[in-house]
Motif scaffolding. Sequence first.
Motif, PDB file in Angstrom:
ATOM      1  N   ASP A  83     -93.905 -64.179  30.752  1.00  0.00           N
ATOM      2  CA  ASP A  83     -93.617 -65.143  29.692  1.00  0.00           C
ATOM      3  C   ASP A  83     -92.860 -64.476  28.550  1.00  0.00           C
ATOM      4  N   VAL A  84     -93.291 -63.285  28.176  1.00  0.00           N
ATOM      5  CA  VAL A  84     -92.639 -62.567  27.077  1.00  0.00           C
ATOM      6  C   VAL A  84     -91.182 -62.271  27.436  1.00  0.00           C
ATOM      7  N   ARG A  85     -90.925 -61.840  28.670  1.00  0.00           N
ATOM      8  CA  ARG A  85     -89.552 -61.560  29.091  1.00  0.00           C
ATOM      9  C   ARG A  85     -88.704 -62.835  29.030  1.00  0.00           C
ATOM     10  N   SER A  86     -89.299 -63.946  29.480  1.00  0.00           N
ATOM     11  CA  SER A  86     -88.568 -65.213  29.477  1.00  0.00           C
ATOM     12  C   SER A  86     -88.249 -65.665  28.054  1.00  0.00           C
ATOM     13  N   TRP A  87     -89.238 -65.586  27.151  1.00  0.00           N
ATOM     14  CA  TRP A  87     -89.007 -65.993  25.756  1.00  0.00           C
ATOM     15  C   TRP A  87     -87.951 -65.110  25.103  1.00  0.00           C
ATOM     16  N   ALA A  88     -88.005 -63.812  25.376  1.00  0.00           N
ATOM     17  CA  ALA A  88     -87.039 -62.887  24.782  1.00  0.00           C
ATOM     18  C   ALA A  88     -85.627 -63.217  25.261  1.00  0.00           C
ATOM     19  N   ALA A  89     -85.478 -63.508  26.559  1.00  0.00           N
ATOM     20  CA  ALA A  89     -84.165 -63.840  27.099  1.00  0.00           C
ATOM     21  C   ALA A  89     -83.604 -65.081  26.413  1.00  0.00           C
ATOM     22  N   ARG A  90     -84.408 -66.105  26.257  1.00  0.00           N
ATOM     23  CA  ARG A  90     -83.931 -67.346  25.638  1.00  0.00           C
ATOM     24  C   ARG A  90     -83.607 -67.140  24.158  1.00  0.00           C
TER      25      ARG A  90
END
Length: 460
Positions: A383-390
């Motif tokens: 989730d953290v990786r996904s939020w950071a990417a967005r």
Amino acid sequence: MSEDETNGDESPETDDTEPVDLEAIRTRLDGLEDDLEELDSNLESAETEPDLDVVEADLESFREELESVEIPEPPESDDEDDEDDEPAPEEELQERHDDIESDLSDLEDDLEDQRGPYGEDVISEIEGVSGTITGTRWSVEGDEELIVAVDEFLAEFNSLLGSDVAVPGDLEPASGAELGDNAVENGQAVREGLGDTLAEATDAVEAADLDADDDAETIAALLEATDDFEDDIDEATEWTDLEVREQLRREGFYDVLDHVKDFPPEWHALKVHEKRGNVDQILLAYDSLGSEFMEDHCLEALERMGPEAAIEPMVQKAGRRDTAAMRILGKIGVADEEVVDALVDYVDSNPDLQKPAFRALGEVGAADAVEPLAQQLAEDNADVRSWAARALGLIGDTRAIDPLADILADDEEDRVRASAAWALAQIGTVDALEIVADYDDDRAYLVKAEADNVDLEPVA
């Protein structure tokens, strides 16, 4: 002892150990299960307190007998493959014992639920309300509301109990400061007078010697009346409530109201101020009102409005780990140093704080956050990786293209890869779009959908 003497089906025993008769234990548990069913039936048929006393005594005896049943520990085994074997007899017996104990606890709870209510319960409820009255400072309006509430309660109380308890006729509602130097003293007299009156009511209940069986309907009605009484007291106006409203009134917060459409009036006024763009009044209400309900509505209004005037108080609130303030800062969308610093503090925090902080950094376009956000692409939490990417996609900085391309190519989670593809598309340079377009036949539908949305045709 020779090796041959220890080879056999039974474990070696010391001279002090006697074999345990597991069959006898099983028989005792059979009998206890039958007894418990009978106790359940007896409880269901009990109609009076003496009936319940008998069941309670039987349950106590049953528990003593159950606790006297000792289940031996199962023999230890050195076989590592025993996990697939049938459970040992001792384990089965222990499970039955535990089930009986659980059912017994349920019966004991049911017994307590079936008892009463009692006259003592009425006394306890009245004393609780009395404590609220005597332990709170009330406004003038509150004093008036208290006297009315006690009068109405005593009318029902006296009707049910045949008593004649009454509020003293000389009580004057005077807790408000506007009534002069004697306000506090007079207000204390009101509280004490009502407290003494309710003490007379509890004395009347005690003198009535209500029986849980014979007077069950009266007790139930008294408890219902006491519940209504408590609700009335809860709605009475405390001095602290009035003080806040008076402050807001002096600041003109209520001047926008021709009438009160929604309750509380602060909520109606807040809606009008939001519609008119009166940020200062919304911030005033946010600072003044201690109600969680109103605080939430103030923050929601600020989030919808996104006013720059709210930056400073929201930065302060965000510094106290408040996620609503972070969302508001993102909505405001001003990437000044103070805002970015407050949000970047949570980039390497826990996920509950990272999610709103990442989003807000993306919305304000915080170029200074690109490097710390890119570092989060290596986190274990998907989730953290996904939020950071967005967030990187929202910022739109080309420095994020390479780390996002690596995530799109190598991340083990397709949803994270899809977020990287979306972010590259948001950055929108030719290099970024070409990277995404290469995934138009990707194994993951989410990634393929992002690639399919890419338009590499030159804009006319």
